[in-house]
Design a protein around this motif. Structure first.
Motif, PDB file in Angstrom:
ATOM      1  N   ILE A  60       0.832  -1.206   0.000  1.00  0.00           N
ATOM      2  CA  ILE A  60       0.000   0.000   0.000  1.00  0.00           C
ATOM      3  C   ILE A  60       0.866   1.256   0.000  1.00  0.00           C
ATOM      4  N   SER A  61       1.946   1.248   0.786  1.00  0.00           N
ATOM      5  CA  SER A  61       2.859   2.395   0.796  1.00  0.00           C
ATOM      6  C   SER A  61       3.499   2.585  -0.572  1.00  0.00           C
ATOM      7  N   ALA A  62       3.908   1.478  -1.194  1.00  0.00           N
ATOM      8  CA  ALA A  62       4.507   1.562  -2.531  1.00  0.00           C
ATOM      9  C   ALA A  62       3.500   2.072  -3.555  1.00  0.00           C
ATOM     10  N   ALA A  63       2.232   1.687  -3.410  1.00  0.00           N
ATOM     11  CA  ALA A  63       1.199   2.151  -4.336  1.00  0.00           C
ATOM     12  C   ALA A  63       1.004   3.666  -4.222  1.00  0.00           C
ATOM     13  N   ILE A  64       0.944   4.164  -2.991  1.00  0.00           N
ATOM     14  CA  ILE A  64       0.791   5.616  -2.791  1.00  0.00           C
ATOM     15  C   ILE A  64       2.012   6.349  -3.337  1.00  0.00           C
ATOM     16  N   TYR A  65       3.196   5.817  -3.063  1.00  0.00           N
ATOM     17  CA  TYR A  65       4.428   6.444  -3.556  1.00  0.00           C
ATOM     18  C   TYR A  65       4.437   6.487  -5.084  1.00  0.00           C
ATOM     19  N   THR A  66       4.046   5.377  -5.729  1.00  0.00           N
ATOM     20  CA  THR A  66       4.029   5.314  -7.194  1.00  0.00           C
ATOM     21  C   THR A  66       3.065   6.354  -7.770  1.00  0.00           C
ATOM     22  N   ALA A  67       1.858   6.437  -7.189  1.00  0.00           N
ATOM     23  CA  ALA A  67       0.863   7.403  -7.680  1.00  0.00           C
ATOM     24  C   ALA A  67       1.372   8.831  -7.537  1.00  0.00           C
ATOM     25  N   LEU A  68       1.971   9.157  -6.381  1.00  0.00           N
ATOM     26  CA  LEU A  68       2.479  10.516  -6.161  1.00  0.00           C
ATOM     27  C   LEU A  68       3.671  10.818  -7.064  1.00  0.00           C
ATOM     28  N   TRP A  69       4.536   9.829  -7.270  1.00  0.00           N
ATOM     29  CA  TRP A  69       5.720  10.044  -8.108  1.00  0.00           C
ATOM     30  C   TRP A  69       5.318  10.305  -9.562  1.00  0.00           C
ATOM     31  N   ILE A  70       4.351   9.537 -10.071  1.00  0.00           N
ATOM     32  CA  ILE A  70       3.884   9.745 -11.446  1.00  0.00           C
ATOM     33  C   ILE A  70       3.266  11.129 -11.589  1.00  0.00           C
ATOM     34  N   LYS A  71       2.490  11.541 -10.581  1.00  0.00           N
ATOM     35  CA  LYS A  71       1.884  12.876 -10.627  1.00  0.00           C
ATOM     36  C   LYS A  71       2.958  13.959 -10.625  1.00  0.00           C
ATOM     37  N   ALA A  72       3.982  13.802  -9.775  1.00  0.00           N
ATOM     38  CA  ALA A  72       5.061  14.793  -9.719  1.00  0.00           C
ATOM     39  C   ALA A  72       5.865  14.799 -11.009  1.00  0.00           C
ATOM     40  N   ALA A  73       6.110  13.625 -11.571  1.00  0.00           N
ATOM     41  CA  ALA A  73       6.938  13.539 -12.772  1.00  0.00           C
ATOM     42  C   ALA A  73       6.246  14.131 -13.993  1.00  0.00           C
ATOM     43  N   THR A  74       4.925  14.053 -14.041  1.00  0.00           N
ATOM     44  CA  THR A  74       4.199  14.507 -15.231  1.00  0.00           C
ATOM     45  C   THR A  74       3.660  15.929 -15.112  1.00  0.00           C
ATOM     46  N   ARG A  80       9.139  16.377  -6.847  1.00  0.00           N
ATOM     47  CA  ARG A  80       9.674  15.017  -6.683  1.00  0.00           C
ATOM     48  C   ARG A  80      10.364  14.791  -5.343  1.00  0.00           C
ATOM     49  N   PRO A  81      11.190  15.738  -4.852  1.00  0.00           N
ATOM     50  CA  PRO A  81      11.862  15.481  -3.559  1.00  0.00           C
ATOM     51  C   PRO A  81      10.902  15.303  -2.391  1.00  0.00           C
ATOM     52  N   TYR A  82       9.653  15.743  -2.538  1.00  0.00           N
ATOM     53  CA  TYR A  82       8.708  15.693  -1.427  1.00  0.00           C
ATOM     54  C   TYR A  82       7.780  14.471  -1.495  1.00  0.00           C
ATOM     55  N   VAL A  83       7.970  13.643  -2.505  1.00  0.00           N
ATOM     56  CA  VAL A  83       7.087  12.479  -2.656  1.00  0.00           C
ATOM     57  C   VAL A  83       7.220  11.541  -1.465  1.00  0.00           C
ATOM     58  N   GLY A  84       8.448  11.331  -1.000  1.00  0.00           N
ATOM     59  CA  GLY A  84       8.656  10.442   0.138  1.00  0.00           C
ATOM     60  C   GLY A  84       7.977  10.930   1.393  1.00  0.00           C
ATOM     61  N   SER A  85       8.095  12.233   1.684  1.00  0.00           N
ATOM     62  CA  SER A  85       7.469  12.773   2.894  1.00  0.00           C
ATOM     63  C   SER A  85       5.949  12.754   2.781  1.00  0.00           C
ATOM     64  N   GLN A  86       5.418  12.996   1.572  1.00  0.00           N
ATOM     65  CA  GLN A  86       3.968  12.916   1.388  1.00  0.00           C
ATOM     66  C   GLN A  86       3.470  11.492   1.610  1.00  0.00           C
ATOM     67  N   THR A  87       4.229  10.529   1.098  1.00  0.00           N
ATOM     68  CA  THR A  87       3.853   9.132   1.307  1.00  0.00           C
ATOM     69  C   THR A  87       3.842   8.795   2.790  1.00  0.00           C
ATOM     70  N   ALA A  88       4.848   9.293   3.525  1.00  0.00           N
ATOM     71  CA  ALA A  88       4.898   9.048   4.968  1.00  0.00           C
ATOM     72  C   ALA A  88       3.714   9.665   5.691  1.00  0.00           C
ATOM     73  N   ASP A  89       3.150  10.744   5.146  1.00  0.00           N
ATOM     74  CA  ASP A  89       1.975  11.372   5.755  1.00  0.00           C
ATOM     75  C   ASP A  89       0.700  10.575   5.489  1.00  0.00           C
ATOM     76  N   TYR A  90       0.567  10.058   4.262  1.00  0.00           N
ATOM     77  CA  TYR A  90      -0.674   9.400   3.855  1.00  0.00           C
ATOM     78  C   TYR A  90      -0.724   7.909   4.206  1.00  0.00           C
ATOM     79  N   ALA A  91       0.426   7.245   4.153  1.00  0.00           N
ATOM     80  CA  ALA A  91       0.440   5.780   4.236  1.00  0.00           C
ATOM     81  C   ALA A  91      -0.066   5.218   5.561  1.00  0.00           C
ATOM     82  N   PRO A  92       0.292   5.794   6.737  1.00  0.00           N
ATOM     83  CA  PRO A  92      -0.161   5.157   7.985  1.00  0.00           C
ATOM     84  C   PRO A  92      -1.681   5.003   8.080  1.00  0.00           C
ATOM     85  N   LEU A  93      -2.418   6.065   7.760  1.00  0.00           N
ATOM     86  CA  LEU A  93      -3.879   5.969   7.825  1.00  0.00           C
ATOM     87  C   LEU A  93      -4.403   4.972   6.800  1.00  0.00           C
TER      88      LEU A  93
END
Length: 507
Positions: A60-74, A80-93
């Motif tokens: 699930i964490s990888a799925a959120i990271y992938t979705a955010l990374w594709i959005k940032a890349a396109t 892009r540098p903030y994708v990891g921190s955003q994933t850390a915010d969304y993934a626990p819930l």
């Protein structure tokens, strides 16, 4: 008793014969410490749940990271540098909600009771809705809901793939460690033989012995083969063997009901689990509807047709996935078309008239794999047919071209049927359309499979393909009709890939 002192009571108890221990009922709770020491069940349960939770959280964490990374890349490369921190915010819930719903759906149960990808998909969909509603209530505003549906799509794929890998790896470990439950198979010869064959590669159940019901003439007439199983003798002598097995499988859908009730009670008294291989009627019971107001309680079996919302959902699913596959696979299809044109005479596409929904014929498209005029030669090859029932199959069909053998082995000849799906003549998943020659040989009960659109792939293709006999294939169609959901379609599509790569039964 007042004249008997404590010492005399102890002497009397030692001289008295030991009381017979009551038979253990499987429903009685076990002592946790004894269970842990003897079978390590507690340790195995904890290890299983921890590993599955870790797999789900990572997916699930990888799925959120992938979705955010594709959005940032396109859209916003600077993010892009903030994708990891955003994933850390969304993934626990997301992980917490998903895991609670997974647990509610039984996805952390033991292997034999865990549902498949369809339940994973529905639980993830529910988790996405819960999180979306929570975010809206909290006052969050979104320009688009991409992160929700993209994360859902990637999560279904990631969780499905990782759980599939876990099932394979843990199954191999269990087989290597000898953690297989011995099972006694009971039924008539043909049914016992089919169940024993189906369980041949099971990581959980080891067919150990059998008891055949019916007379000896029926056993001899069926040419029964024991497959290295022990013959436990007569039905009346089952009690003597229950201490050597952990499970009993009723393999016969026509097992006498009175004997079945008696046998279940005897097994439970001996601490042996009882399982039943489903019959066609038990499959149908999934969609019974109670009819009130009758002198006798009645249940109505609704017809298994896709209508209303079900039809819209299935059709939209077919259109989106088929159109996407046509775009992605168009270079491969162009290369196959060129290869066919250069290696043999005749058209690139073969239009086989086949009955569709309601028996109405339609031109089923395939890449041509046989020599030109192959249909005219089929009557001469009828005696070489290697399949029972309505199907015509020859393992080394002389009409198939060398390139056609390659296309058939990897099911590449079926790719043009994506255009049949776009035209509304077929579905991605459903009962396979049979040639007119096979259709005319069907029994009446077989034709229930034509209540829905035929499919490019189905339970046939992921359950043994040409290795199964025709009646078993039709029953798989019935099972699909009764249990249909979008998630089941998705699960079959995903399982089609390894089935095609194994090329088992493809000829």
């Amino acid at each position: 008793m007042t004249n008997v002192n404590l010492k005399e009571l102890r002497e009397l108890r030692e001289l008295a014969p030991p009381a017979a221990m009551p038979p253990r009922d499987i429903r009685a709770p076990r002592r946790p410490l004894l269970s842990f020491l003897v079978r390590l069940d507690t340790l195995r349960v904890v290890a299983r749940v921890v590993m599955l939770v870790a797999i789900d959280a990572a997916a699930i964490s990888a799925a959120i990271y992938t979705a955010l990374w594709i959005k940032a890349a396109t859209i916003a490369p600077a993010a892009r540098p903030y994708v990891g921190s955003q994933t850390a915010d969304y993934a626990p819930l997301a992980c917490l909600v998903a895991m609670l719903l997974f647990a509610r759906s039984g996805l952390y149960r033991e292997r034999a009771q865990r549902p498949g990808l369809s339940k994973v998909g529905s639980s993830l969909f529910q988790a996405t809705l819960v999180i979306l509603v929570y975010a809206l209530i909290e006052g969050h505003h979104f320009r688009s809901y991409y992160v929700f549906y993209a994360s859902l799509a990637f999560a279904v794929v990631y969780v499905g793939v990782l759980r599939w890998g876990f099932e394979r790896l843990s199954g191999w470990v269990l087989r290597a460690a000898g953690f297989r439950r011995r099972a006694l198979l009971v039924g008539r010869p043909g049914h016992v033989e089919r169940v024993a064959e189906a369980l041949r590669d099971s990581s959980e159940i080891e067919p150990f012995g059998y008891v055949l019901i019916g007379d000896q003439g029926e056993r001899a007439g069926n040419g029964f083969h024991a497959h290295r199983l022990r013959d436990f003798g007569s039905f009346e002598a089952i009690d003597r063997h229950l201490d050597s097995v952990e499970e009993l499988l009723l393999c016969d859908p026509e097992f006498p009901s009175e004997q079945a009730v008696e046998l279940v009670e005897r097994c439970h008294q001996a601490g042996v689990r009882v399982k039943v291989a489903p019959s066609t009627l038990e499959i149908l019971m999934d969609r019974v509807e109670f009819v009130p107001g009758q002198a006798l309680p009645l249940f109505e079996l609704r017809p298994p047709v896709f209508e209303g919302v079900d039809f819209v959902v299935k059709r939209l699913f077919d259109l989106v996935v088929a159109a996407s596959l046509v775009v992605v696979l168009s270079p491969l299809m162009a290369a196959i078309a060129l290869a066919i044109k250069l290696t043999s005479r005749g058209p690139i596409l073969y239009r086989s008239m086949r009955p569709g929904i309601g028996g109405r014929p339609f031109p089923c498209l395939k890449f041509r794999t046989m020599v030109e005029g192959a249909e005219d030669l089929q009557d001469l090859l009828e005696e070489e047919n290697e399949k029972d029932g309505a199907i015509f199959k020859i393992r080394d069909d002389p009409r198939v071209t060398p390139l056609g053998r390659v296309l058939r082995r990897w099911s590449l000849d079926e790719l043009p049927q994506l255009f049949n799906v776009l035209r509304g003549e077929m579905s991605l998943v459903g009962p396979r359309p049979l040639p007119m020659r096979d259709y005319l040989r069907l029994e009446q009960w077989h034709r229930k499979r034509y209540l829905v659109l035929p499919g490019i792939t189905g339970l046939w293709q992921v359950s043994g393909r040409s290795e199964l006999d025709f009646d078993e294939l039709v029953r798989l169609d019935f099972l699909y009709l009764e249990r249909w959901s979008v998630w089941l379609d998705l699960a079959i599509l995903i399982r089609t890939v390894p089935a095609v790569l194994r090329a088992r039964g493809a000829w």
